[in-house]
Design a protein around this motif. Sequence first.
Motif, PDB file in Angstrom:
ATOM      1  N   ALA A 233      -8.051   7.430 -11.556  1.00 60.45           N
ATOM      2  CA  ALA A 233      -8.101   6.391 -10.527  1.00 60.45           C
ATOM      3  C   ALA A 233      -6.896   5.459 -10.618  1.00 60.45           C
ATOM      4  O   ALA A 233      -6.310   5.075  -9.597  1.00 60.45           O
ATOM      5  CB  ALA A 233      -9.404   5.605 -10.633  1.00 60.45           C
ATOM      6  N   LEU A 236      -3.823   7.199  -9.169  1.00 62.60           N
ATOM      7  CA  LEU A 236      -3.860   7.247  -7.711  1.00 62.60           C
ATOM      8  C   LEU A 236      -3.435   5.912  -7.113  1.00 62.60           C
ATOM      9  O   LEU A 236      -2.620   5.859  -6.191  1.00 62.60           O
ATOM     10  CB  LEU A 236      -5.258   7.594  -7.195  1.00 62.60           C
ATOM     11  CG  LEU A 236      -5.329   7.644  -5.665  1.00 62.60           C
ATOM     12  CD1 LEU A 236      -4.960   9.020  -5.152  1.00 62.60           C
ATOM     13  CD2 LEU A 236      -6.672   7.210  -5.143  1.00 62.60           C
ATOM     14  N   ALA A 237      -4.002   4.840  -7.651  1.00 62.17           N
ATOM     15  CA  ALA A 237      -3.675   3.515  -7.113  1.00 62.17           C
ATOM     16  C   ALA A 237      -2.178   3.250  -7.269  1.00 62.17           C
ATOM     17  O   ALA A 237      -1.510   2.789  -6.330  1.00 62.17           O
ATOM     18  CB  ALA A 237      -4.497   2.445  -7.821  1.00 62.17           C
ATOM     19  N   LEU A 240      -0.281   5.221  -4.669  1.00 63.49           N
ATOM     20  CA  LEU A 240      -0.388   4.657  -3.326  1.00 63.49           C
ATOM     21  C   LEU A 240       0.501   3.425  -3.186  1.00 63.49           C
ATOM     22  O   LEU A 240       1.207   3.251  -2.185  1.00 63.49           O
ATOM     23  CB  LEU A 240      -1.847   4.278  -3.026  1.00 63.49           C
ATOM     24  CG  LEU A 240      -2.819   5.436  -2.803  1.00 63.49           C
ATOM     25  CD1 LEU A 240      -4.243   4.906  -2.714  1.00 63.49           C
ATOM     26  CD2 LEU A 240      -2.452   6.209  -1.539  1.00 63.49           C
ATOM     27  N   VAL A 241       0.454   2.570  -4.193  1.00 65.82           N
ATOM     28  CA  VAL A 241       1.239   1.340  -4.170  1.00 65.82           C
ATOM     29  C   VAL A 241       2.722   1.672  -4.096  1.00 65.82           C
ATOM     30  O   VAL A 241       3.470   1.113  -3.291  1.00 65.82           O
ATOM     31  CB  VAL A 241       0.916   0.497  -5.426  1.00 65.82           C
ATOM     32  CG1 VAL A 241       1.993  -0.541  -5.662  1.00 65.82           C
ATOM     33  CG2 VAL A 241      -0.459  -0.151  -5.276  1.00 65.82           C
ATOM     34  N   ALA A 244       3.779   2.903  -0.786  1.00 68.20           N
ATOM     35  CA  ALA A 244       3.822   1.839   0.218  1.00 68.20           C
ATOM     36  C   ALA A 244       5.051   0.956   0.014  1.00 68.20           C
ATOM     37  O   ALA A 244       5.217  -0.054   0.693  1.00 68.20           O
ATOM     38  CB  ALA A 244       2.543   1.000   0.135  1.00 68.20           C
ATOM     39  N   MET A 246       5.748  -0.832  -2.522  1.00 65.63           N
ATOM     40  CA  MET A 246       5.462  -2.074  -3.240  1.00 65.63           C
ATOM     41  C   MET A 246       5.874  -1.942  -4.701  1.00 65.63           C
ATOM     42  O   MET A 246       5.937  -0.843  -5.246  1.00 65.63           O
ATOM     43  CB  MET A 246       3.971  -2.413  -3.155  1.00 65.63           C
ATOM     44  CG  MET A 246       3.509  -2.652  -1.721  1.00 65.63           C
ATOM     45  SD  MET A 246       1.727  -2.424  -1.544  1.00 65.63           S
ATOM     46  CE  MET A 246       1.127  -3.866  -2.410  1.00 65.63           C
ATOM     47  N   PRO A 249       2.634  -3.331 -10.673  1.00 63.49           N
ATOM     48  CA  PRO A 249       2.400  -4.307 -11.739  1.00 63.49           C
ATOM     49  C   PRO A 249       2.731  -3.662 -13.084  1.00 63.49           C
ATOM     50  O   PRO A 249       3.017  -2.481 -13.166  1.00 63.49           O
ATOM     51  CB  PRO A 249       0.915  -4.624 -11.628  1.00 63.49           C
ATOM     52  CG  PRO A 249       0.302  -3.445 -10.963  1.00 63.49           C
ATOM     53  CD  PRO A 249       1.368  -2.824 -10.105  1.00 63.49           C
ATOM     54  N   PHE A 254      -3.588  -1.144 -13.882  1.00 61.10           N
ATOM     55  CA  PHE A 254      -4.626  -0.453 -13.130  1.00 61.10           C
ATOM     56  C   PHE A 254      -5.526   0.356 -14.062  1.00 61.10           C
ATOM     57  O   PHE A 254      -6.743   0.422 -13.892  1.00 61.10           O
ATOM     58  CB  PHE A 254      -4.007   0.479 -12.098  1.00 61.10           C
ATOM     59  CG  PHE A 254      -3.363  -0.247 -10.958  1.00 61.10           C
ATOM     60  CD1 PHE A 254      -3.470  -1.631 -10.829  1.00 61.10           C
ATOM     61  CD2 PHE A 254      -2.658   0.457  -9.984  1.00 61.10           C
ATOM     62  CE1 PHE A 254      -2.880  -2.298  -9.759  1.00 61.10           C
ATOM     63  CE2 PHE A 254      -2.075  -0.203  -8.923  1.00 61.10           C
ATOM     64  CZ  PHE A 254      -2.175  -1.579  -8.804  1.00 61.10           C
TER      65      PHE A 254
ATOM     66  N   ALA B 237      -8.178   1.332  -4.321  1.00 59.42           N
ATOM     67  CA  ALA B 237      -6.765   0.976  -4.434  1.00 59.42           C
ATOM     68  C   ALA B 237      -6.535  -0.416  -3.860  1.00 59.42           C
ATOM     69  O   ALA B 237      -5.848  -1.252  -4.466  1.00 59.42           O
ATOM     70  CB  ALA B 237      -5.910   2.015  -3.720  1.00 59.42           C
ATOM     71  N   VAL B 241      -5.109  -3.641  -5.946  1.00 56.69           N
ATOM     72  CA  VAL B 241      -3.902  -4.324  -5.498  1.00 56.69           C
ATOM     73  C   VAL B 241      -4.200  -5.802  -5.285  1.00 56.69           C
ATOM     74  O   VAL B 241      -3.450  -6.676  -5.732  1.00 56.69           O
ATOM     75  CB  VAL B 241      -3.393  -3.668  -4.196  1.00 56.69           C
ATOM     76  CG1 VAL B 241      -2.426  -4.589  -3.474  1.00 56.69           C
ATOM     77  CG2 VAL B 241      -2.742  -2.321  -4.512  1.00 56.69           C
ATOM     78  N   MET B 246      -1.355  -8.931  -5.469  1.00 53.69           N
ATOM     79  CA  MET B 246      -0.337  -8.417  -4.566  1.00 53.69           C
ATOM     80  C   MET B 246      -0.833  -8.496  -3.120  1.00 53.69           C
ATOM     81  O   MET B 246      -2.029  -8.514  -2.853  1.00 53.69           O
ATOM     82  CB  MET B 246      -0.005  -6.970  -4.920  1.00 53.69           C
ATOM     83  CG  MET B 246       0.595  -6.843  -6.322  1.00 53.69           C
ATOM     84  SD  MET B 246       0.388  -5.167  -6.981  1.00 53.69           S
ATOM     85  CE  MET B 246       1.542  -4.292  -5.943  1.00 53.69           C
ATOM     86  N   GLU B 247       0.145  -8.497  -2.217  1.00 55.49           N
ATOM     87  CA  GLU B 247      -0.155  -8.481  -0.785  1.00 55.49           C
ATOM     88  C   GLU B 247      -0.588  -7.061  -0.395  1.00 55.49           C
ATOM     89  O   GLU B 247       0.034  -6.083  -0.799  1.00 55.49           O
ATOM     90  CB  GLU B 247       1.130  -8.869  -0.028  1.00 55.49           C
ATOM     91  CG  GLU B 247       0.916  -9.263   1.420  1.00 55.49           C
ATOM     92  CD  GLU B 247       0.201 -10.628   1.497  1.00 55.49           C
ATOM     93  OE1 GLU B 247      -0.634 -10.751   2.402  1.00 55.49           O
ATOM     94  OE2 GLU B 247       0.479 -11.530   0.659  1.00 55.49           O
ATOM     95  N   LEU B 248      -1.644  -6.965   0.384  1.00 50.79           N
ATOM     96  CA  LEU B 248      -2.074  -5.629   0.817  1.00 50.79           C
ATOM     97  C   LEU B 248      -1.231  -5.126   1.987  1.00 50.79           C
ATOM     98  O   LEU B 248      -0.849  -5.913   2.850  1.00 50.79           O
ATOM     99  CB  LEU B 248      -3.535  -5.687   1.271  1.00 50.79           C
ATOM    100  CG  LEU B 248      -4.555  -5.560   0.151  1.00 50.79           C
ATOM    101  CD1 LEU B 248      -5.918  -5.966   0.664  1.00 50.79           C
ATOM    102  CD2 LEU B 248      -4.582  -4.127  -0.339  1.00 50.79           C
ATOM    103  N   PRO B 249      -0.937  -3.824   2.024  1.00 53.40           N
ATOM    104  CA  PRO B 249      -0.240  -3.281   3.192  1.00 53.40           C
ATOM    105  C   PRO B 249      -1.173  -3.333   4.404  1.00 53.40           C
ATOM    106  O   PRO B 249      -2.340  -3.660   4.283  1.00 53.40           O
ATOM    107  CB  PRO B 249       0.078  -1.840   2.795  1.00 53.40           C
ATOM    108  CG  PRO B 249      -0.906  -1.491   1.742  1.00 53.40           C
ATOM    109  CD  PRO B 249      -1.314  -2.776   1.067  1.00 53.40           C
ATOM    110  N   PHE B 254      -3.872   2.796   3.065  1.00 49.68           N
ATOM    111  CA  PHE B 254      -4.367   3.591   1.940  1.00 49.68           C
ATOM    112  C   PHE B 254      -5.399   4.612   2.406  1.00 49.68           C
ATOM    113  O   PHE B 254      -5.420   5.752   1.943  1.00 49.68           O
ATOM    114  CB  PHE B 254      -5.015   2.681   0.899  1.00 49.68           C
ATOM    115  CG  PHE B 254      -4.038   1.834   0.148  1.00 49.68           C
ATOM    116  CD1 PHE B 254      -2.661   1.996   0.314  1.00 49.68           C
ATOM    117  CD2 PHE B 254      -4.489   0.878  -0.751  1.00 49.68           C
ATOM    118  CE1 PHE B 254      -1.760   1.215  -0.392  1.00 49.68           C
ATOM    119  CE2 PHE B 254      -3.594   0.110  -1.473  1.00 49.68           C
ATOM    120  CZ  PHE B 254      -2.228   0.263  -1.290  1.00 49.68           C
TER     121      PHE B 254
END
Lengths: 301, 301, 301, 301
Positions: A233, A236-237, A240-241, A244, A246, A249, A254, B237, B241, B246-249, B254
């Motif tokens: 998990a 995956l996060a 995705l981040v 995007a 971004m 961290p 995570f 996710a 985030v 963090m700011e979400l897209p 996602f």
Amino acid sequence: MQKRRTDLAVEARDLWTEAAGEAAKLEGVKSWDALREGYPVTTVEILDENGAKTLEKPVGTYVTISLGGLRRREEDAFGRAARVIAKELGQLLPSEAGGPVLVAGLGNQAITPDAIGPLVVSHILATRHLVKQMPEQFGAFRPVAAIAAGVLGTTGVESGEIIKGVAEKIKPSCILVADALTARTADRICSTVQITNSGITPGSGVGNSRRELNAQSMGVPVIAIGVPTVVEAGTLAADLVSRAGMELPNEGAFAKQTGGLLVTPKDIDAQAAELSKVIGYGINLALQKGLALEDITMLLE
Amino acid sequence: MQKRRTDLAVEARDLWTEAAGEAAKLEGVKSWDALREGYPVTTVEILDENGAKTLEKPVGTYVTISLGGLRRREEDAFGRAARVIAKELGQLLPSEAGGPVLVAGLGNQAITPDAIGPLVVSHILATRHLVKQMPEQFGAFRPVAAIAAGVLGTTGVESGEIIKGVAEKIKPSCILVADALTARTADRICSTVQITNSGITPGSGVGNSRRELNAQSMGVPVIAIGVPTVVEAGTLAADLVSRAGMELPNEGAFAKQTGGLLVTPKDIDAQAAELSKVIGYGINLALQKGLALEDITMLLE
Amino acid sequence: MQKRRTDLAVEARDLWTEAAGEAAKLEGVKSWDALREGYPVTTVEILDENGAKTLEKPVGTYVTISLGGLRRREEDAFGRAARVIAKELGQLLPSEAGGPVLVAGLGNQAITPDAIGPLVVSHILATRHLVKQMPEQFGAFRPVAAIAAGVLGTTGVESGEIIKGVAEKIKPSCILVADALTARTADRICSTVQITNSGITPGSGVGNSRRELNAQSMGVPVIAIGVPTVVEAGTLAADLVSRAGMELPNEGAFAKQTGGLLVTPKDIDAQAAELSKVIGYGINLALQKGLALEDITMLLE
Amino acid sequence: MQKRRTDLAVEARDLWTEAAGEAAKLEGVKSWDALREGYPVTTVEILDENGAKTLEKPVGTYVTISLGGLRRREEDAFGRAARVIAKELGQLLPSEAGGPVLVAGLGNQAITPDAIGPLVVSHILATRHLVKQMPEQFGAFRPVAAIAAGVLGTTGVESGEIIKGVAEKIKPSCILVADALTARTADRICSTVQITNSGITPGSGVGNSRRELNAQSMGVPVIAIGVPTVVEAGTLAADLVSRAGMELPNEGAFAKQTGGLLVTPKDIDAQAAELSKVIGYGINLALQKGLALEDITMLLE
């Protein structure tokens, strides 16, 4: 940075390229693409210790078959998938001379995404006893033994020890190990088969506690065939981040919050069943040259 | 913004508070905490349409029991969990007068995280026929019927239609529906039980295609009892985030890449089995006042 | 005399002939043999109450298909068996006009020799919802609903009540009931399929507690399709003794010592799985005229 | 005369007595009865080759525990049964010195009446790895490994070879083999446990193809623990006929007509599950002296 774990050499290569840039040259690694029976096949060859260190995988050949067409239920998808697995596997298998082939399933039957190994074994045509007992009818078959090696937590014995113990009794010419893998990206889950002659890498698999299982530890060639059934998990996060655009961290941010959580398809039970069957049939086709798919069905079910 | 789906009223409340700030007043909603048999219990009461609209859940009482202790294998964890479920359920159940209680399981037995409903049903003491056929021995039992309603994809019939069809035959005084739920945060998965007298909300559940199943559609009170077994991968996710500050897209960014992917614990098979058993036992304790846990084991297994 | 229980009309006829002598005329019963797709088919027609009383089965047509070839793994055995079931079933089915067909499985999934009903249902193509929701793609399909009715001991509701409750909701034009049967002789076990338009006779089945389930109780035609999976141990012993030309001991002598014991093939799990699949495919072929076996596989698995 | 096959020494003794008459003296065999934890226990000791030849079982001690009370759900039946198994087993086990204990399950998991072996293994507390890896927490435990040895037809390897292969790796001080047995009489089925220090006799078991598995072939003591789950159909018929005081037909008359047919209880799935659990718990109690039943439940489930 968040560590993104993957058992797939092709993903390790892609991760490196993402970080290093398209133009960078990955030393000690060669790779090429092909289309076989309608399925995309990517071969990554880790040529030396240089490449091995960069991709964090041992030297060897890693064939990745993309089986998306199987889930889309394309025409003859199952038959074509079994044949391409058989063909790619055939190129990594040693010649028929010598002892039987030992097919061993790794992983935990009671945990669906970890059950690929034992499920594959349930589709293997075990012929070793038939070749011995009824040579007239079965003399033309390649002798095959098939065992599920269980998991340390329920057997108290490393699966590698069990396989080695059996191997010392039956003296195989080659060991074929089936296992569930982890991937880095969602779209690889249950849609990819990896075949490699480098065996099992320590720490790989869904159960995460596999020990080394390769030619060196077993004394005969070890071919591993696996399919990624999960993404962790946290991985995956992070993926995705990062897609995007971004900033990630700090490392482990995570992972800490998602320990023990896995991302799987909703219908993992059905997909694990189908993938295990197609891999099992592919192995049977590779090992028993004279048989067609229908013969295997007839003999197995 | 990424939509974070949850079937838990307590999470919907927390989401609202996160967005609105701790100081804000949630109109039309009342909630309080308690500790029962060592387990934290939070009750959220949605009092009116105002509250219902804000939390996107119908008016009703939502009791959430946190069963973390069950997984930590605390002393008598199973017995205490069954008893707290029985007690909370008992407060929402109508009185014994009238017909039998119909316990119905929703969801797909073949998909582990969706199998809570049919698994719970397998632990229910069906007594309706015994009370009728052997009134001398079983006259003191509350008559209970228990069915798994299947899923539309394999039956061709809405589970609500099946339950209604059976209900019209056996005229229950109350329907108790067990189901798998989705949560928003990883730490709720397989550690929480929600009991509500508002029935099943359309679109809830793991299978995501549930229709309304409540007092209005069924003609008798409908109590729903469920446990979140998954978080949608996109929701997880987004949650990670957002927790990382963090700011979400933009919305759906996602979700699009993770459609059909679910986050579950690695040992979901074992956890779904245990939670279903504890819920089943809790229901039996609530319905059959005279029985102890051991009696239920004896009668069921 | 030891009572030898059988659900097969063809065996009831043979028992009568054994007792009465080859020359005797069985009033009110007509029967004939045929060979279809390589499988022997015997049709017994019980024409009137006279015949019904003698054979202890209701008036109706009873088609028996001998599927020995399926176990001998003859060429295309599965396909031929599914087709002959489809053809014989097709002759007993009412015309397509009217509502959907409701396929209902009787028996206990947890008891292998009693699991034929629910197993058959798992192979039925449920189309009722598709025909409604996606008429453009599925408008040509016959609407079919499929449910496993459970058993009284675990649901607390007669399976007949559940079926009737669902039927009143979906208004089928016809009900098709699948069930496990008992036979009298060892060689019928798992090698015979009986199809009848007389429905389910009280006291038949492996579970032995079936109630009447027929056109009269359901209000629409009821076709039953079943396969004998067991011989009661006392019946088998009596049959062996009688074949050996020995005098049978007094009634019930054997039954008393063998209560609850059943005779099944060693590989009953595998045989029940295969027979259920071939019956399910046969039903699908009969109901969906435009489909071939491969289409069904594609849609189901 | 019809051969009546049994794996139970106590039945072999009874058969001999029936034929020879109550007054006859069975040379080389000693036997006595006791009541332990409320269960009748019969011990048959085959003292020499004389006795071995007469009873067609190797020299050794055969303890038979009658567990009828377990099915009648007597007070604390499960706990008492596990304890009596533990006690009797404890008397045949070698001392704790030396290597781990290897518990091996024989038989086919896919065939319910043959699944006792693998089912027992699923209830064994595997501790060998824990004792090694976490000596501080688990140092007091006896190291135990547990494997299901599969069946020749699906593995291509004799189960004895697999067990020997693993044994050579882990060097056990003793091997404990669990297996399904055949009995001669209906009332022994699923109601008896036999424990013997003579190992597995060739041709015993439900699968009927077991090879010798004893101290001589394995190099360490082999204790076998089994439960009869079937009577062969021909054996049952012969037994019934003989009890009815009738003359038996010539040898094999019944067997020929009933080849491959087995007599089992209707609820064999449930009974095999319960018996395997009680045997597994009994083994755990015998091996881990400090544990109570509840500890085992906590550690296993």
